[in-house]
Design an enzyme around this catalytic site. Structure first.
Site, mmCIF file in Angstrom:
data_model
loop_
_atom_site.group_PDB
_atom_site.id
_atom_site.type_symbol
_atom_site.label_atom_id
_atom_site.label_comp_id
_atom_site.label_asym_id
_atom_site.label_seq_id
_atom_site.Cartn_x
_atom_site.Cartn_y
_atom_site.Cartn_z
ATOM 1 N N TYR A 86 0.819 -1.211 0.000
ATOM 2 C CA TYR A 86 0.000 0.000 0.000
ATOM 3 C C TYR A 86 0.856 1.266 0.000
ATOM 4 O O TYR A 86 0.325 2.374 0.091
ATOM 5 C CB TYR A 86 -0.922 0.021 1.223
ATOM 6 C CG TYR A 86 -1.810 -1.197 1.356
ATOM 7 C CD1 TYR A 86 -2.361 -1.816 0.231
ATOM 8 C CD2 TYR A 86 -2.100 -1.742 2.603
ATOM 9 C CE1 TYR A 86 -3.157 -2.939 0.349
ATOM 10 C CE2 TYR A 86 -2.908 -2.866 2.733
ATOM 11 C CZ TYR A 86 -3.430 -3.464 1.608
ATOM 12 O OH TYR A 86 -4.226 -4.574 1.731
ATOM 13 N N ARG A 112 2.072 -1.487 -12.205
ATOM 14 C CA ARG A 112 0.894 -1.646 -11.362
ATOM 15 C C ARG A 112 0.031 -0.389 -11.455
ATOM 16 O O ARG A 112 0.536 0.715 -11.676
ATOM 17 C CB ARG A 112 1.309 -1.865 -9.906
ATOM 18 C CG ARG A 112 0.129 -2.169 -8.988
ATOM 19 C CD ARG A 112 0.523 -2.187 -7.522
ATOM 20 N NE ARG A 112 -0.644 -2.457 -6.685
ATOM 21 C CZ ARG A 112 -0.678 -2.335 -5.365
ATOM 22 N NH1 ARG A 112 0.399 -1.933 -4.711
ATOM 23 N NH2 ARG A 112 -1.789 -2.593 -4.690
ATOM 24 N N HIS A 113 -1.270 -0.557 -11.279
ATOM 25 C CA HIS A 113 -2.163 0.599 -11.247
ATOM 26 C C HIS A 113 -1.759 1.549 -10.120
ATOM 27 O O HIS A 113 -1.078 1.177 -9.162
ATOM 28 C CB HIS A 113 -3.614 0.152 -11.058
ATOM 29 C CG HIS A 113 -3.843 -0.637 -9.805
ATOM 30 N ND1 HIS A 113 -3.912 -0.063 -8.552
ATOM 31 C CD2 HIS A 113 -4.008 -1.969 -9.599
ATOM 32 C CE1 HIS A 113 -4.115 -0.986 -7.633
ATOM 33 N NE2 HIS A 113 -4.168 -2.164 -8.241
ATOM 34 N N ARG A 116 -5.216 3.252 -4.990
ATOM 35 C CA ARG A 116 -6.661 3.047 -5.054
ATOM 36 C C ARG A 116 -7.300 3.240 -3.688
ATOM 37 O O ARG A 116 -6.625 3.366 -2.670
ATOM 38 C CB ARG A 116 -6.964 1.630 -5.541
ATOM 39 C CG ARG A 116 -6.387 0.540 -4.631
ATOM 40 C CD ARG A 116 -6.935 -0.832 -4.965
ATOM 41 N NE ARG A 116 -6.275 -1.906 -4.228
ATOM 42 C CZ ARG A 116 -6.557 -2.258 -2.981
ATOM 43 N NH1 ARG A 116 -7.484 -1.604 -2.289
ATOM 44 N NH2 ARG A 116 -5.917 -3.265 -2.402
ATOM 45 N N ARG A 195 -9.780 0.728 -12.206
ATOM 46 C CA ARG A 195 -8.589 1.432 -11.731
ATOM 47 C C ARG A 195 -7.369 1.135 -12.593
ATOM 48 O O ARG A 195 -6.460 1.963 -12.699
ATOM 49 C CB ARG A 195 -8.311 1.083 -10.273
ATOM 50 C CG ARG A 195 -8.046 -0.383 -9.975
ATOM 51 C CD ARG A 195 -7.745 -0.574 -8.499
ATOM 52 N NE ARG A 195 -7.533 -1.945 -8.091
ATOM 53 C CZ ARG A 195 -8.439 -2.708 -7.494
ATOM 54 N NH1 ARG A 195 -9.647 -2.227 -7.269
ATOM 55 N NH2 ARG A 195 -8.150 -3.942 -7.125
#
Length: 480
Positions: A86, A112-113, A116, A195
């Site tokens: 995170y 990676r996105h 979020r 996302r």
């Protein structure tokens, strides 16, 4: 110009303005937040210029590089990097241009996105309600709960995450603009999760903006996640790391639960509640771009233990700790080999032959989730120096396997194919491969990377024997 048949247009969520707190400070019991508002701060990193040398015979050119200052969340870097998967993106190393004898010919980016909101199945709000039900708090760090309301969205990309992707697109153009032309602009794919799609489209907008709209890539292909897909982990028979991460959770969360029971009598927090409350620190800080009050409930050491929880989960989910982990990244590895060699894909795992990609592009960019990236790292042989599995009973402080350095929000692996002559090519022009993860050049011992941390393309392809062979047998184990 190459044929472009799929064009997905989505709103771009890049916010240029936000409120930031004054620089806070740590004290021994946790985080104390000082609040001072600043308007019109742009989400950007400072730029520094560095000159590096491999040796007296192998030189690199000076290049502007991003420094590793903390994203503007009002929290020190060592706090933000203790959030595991995170954590927001940080460059782990300073980008080193290739040696002067080498010219980059192709780049493959797996990203990676961006950051979020919590997933819809997360139970953070339920854990918070346990604290809200307490009549009297015995610790002043919980007083903010007297007027607290949970207001986070779910699943979606945050504006911070959109800006991360936009910045990554800008960086890609500035770094690799010399291999872009009107007839050869990046090919971009993503899994069909909102996302992930929005991260990809923000990347394309950042790339176009950096080129002053001369080159305008867009999302070429969005692949449903329920289809055979090299950008999404898919192995029903694989373990998901729950047993191992719960073992570590019981070690570090139990004393915290006991401490908070004294601070909030009658809250009856479980170990899972402790994880949820600690996760609120990154999710709320990122969503609101200021330190969450939940950060102050826990100490730095407790967040280091929280970080290790993410390391354990990824290691035993799609990493080396799960026998069917690496196979989930093998399909992407085989597509990568096809791109750098210019040959058809040879794969018996997750490659979908009904969804081909064009050959001959100079930049390929794929957007995905962190679990797939871990599977790719494991299939390739990256981050594999340790000879013993991660412990679930004590924290390994010397570990190489650190999720915040491998798969933070907006993490990226870049594979540079380059042609080298001179000393490196030993008098001939040869193709080489170099791999960077979050700007840290990987040693590539498995293919003879040596002191320059590059392998000949032939040696790299030979080193990927698992993906091209045994992975097919493991893939069948996923479903039988």
């Amino acid at each position: 110009m190459p044929s472009r048949t799929k064009h997905i247009v989505l709103p771009i969520h890049v916010s240029q303005h936000y409120d930031a707190p004054a620089t806070p400070h740590w004290h021994e019991s946790g985080w104390r937040v000082g609040m001072r508002k600043h308007n019109l701060l742009k989400l950007s990193f400072l730029v520094v210029i560095a000159l590096f040398f491999f040796s007296t015979s192998i030189h690199v050119r000076p290049r502007r590089v991003l420094n590793d200052s903390a994203p503007p969340l009002g929290l020190p870097k060592d706090v933000q990097t203790a959030w595991g998967q995170y954590s927001p993106y940080f460059p782990v190393g300073i980008y080193l241009p290739p040696p002067t004898e080498c010219v980059i010919a192709q780049v493959n980016i797996l990203q990676r996105h961006g950051a979020r909101f919590p997933n819809s199945f997360d139970t953070y709000e339920q854990s918070i309600k346990k604290l809200l039900s307490v009549k009297k708090y015995e610790d002043t760090r919980l007083d903010f709960l007297k007027e607290y309301e949970y207001d986070l969205s779910s699943e979606k990309l945050t504006s911070f995450g959109a800006a991360q992707s936009f910045n990554a697109g800008e960086e890609a153009f500035k770094r690799y603009s010399h291999i872009v032309s009107e007839d050869n602009i990046p090919f971009v794919r993503a899994t069909r999760k909102s996302r992930v799609i929005e991260s990809a489209t923000n990347w394309t907008v950042g790339f176009a903006a950096a080129s002053q709209q001369q080159y305008n890539p867009f999302l070429d292909l969005a692949i449903p996640e329920d289809q055979n897909n090299t950008l999404n982990e898919n192995c029903p028979n694989a373990n998901d790391g729950t047993q191992q991460k719960d073992e570590w959770l019981s070690v570090f969360a139990t004393p915290i639960a006991q401490r908070l029971e004294e601070a909030a009598p009658g809250s009856s927090l479980t170990n899972n509640d402790i994880f949820n409350l600690m996760a609120m620190c990154p999710f709320e800080s990122i969503a609101k771009r200021r330190p969450s009050d939940f950060c102050g409930i826990f100490t730095k050491e407790e967040f280091r233990e929280f970080e290790y929880h993410g390391d354990v989960e990824k290691y035993y989910k799609t990493g080396y700790g799960e026998s069917l982990g690496p196979v989930q990244g093998a399909g992407y590895v085989n597509e990568l080999i096809a791109r750098i060699t210019g040959q058809p894909v040879q794969d018996d795992t997750s490659h979908n032959y009904s969804l081909p990609f064009p050959s001959g592009r100079t930049i390929y960019t794929d957007f995905t989730h962190e679990n797939l990236m871990i599977g790719v790292f494991s299939a390739m042989g990256l981050f594999n120096k340790s000879t013993t599995p991660l412990s679930t009973r004590r924290m390994d402080t010397d570990r190489e396997w650190v999720a915040s350095k491998m798969v933070p929000f907006s993490a990226r692996m870049v594979v540079e194919k380059m042609t080298c002559g001179g000393v490196i090519g030993r008098g001939f022009e040869k193709d080489f491969v170099r791999i960077l993860v979050n700007d840290a050049v990987q040693p590539l011992e498995f293919c003879g990377g040596g002191r320059i941390k590059m392998c000949t393309m032939d040696a790299f392809v030979r080193s990927q024997g698992y993906s091209r062979g045994p992975a097919g047998k493991d893939w069948r184990k996923c479903f039988n």
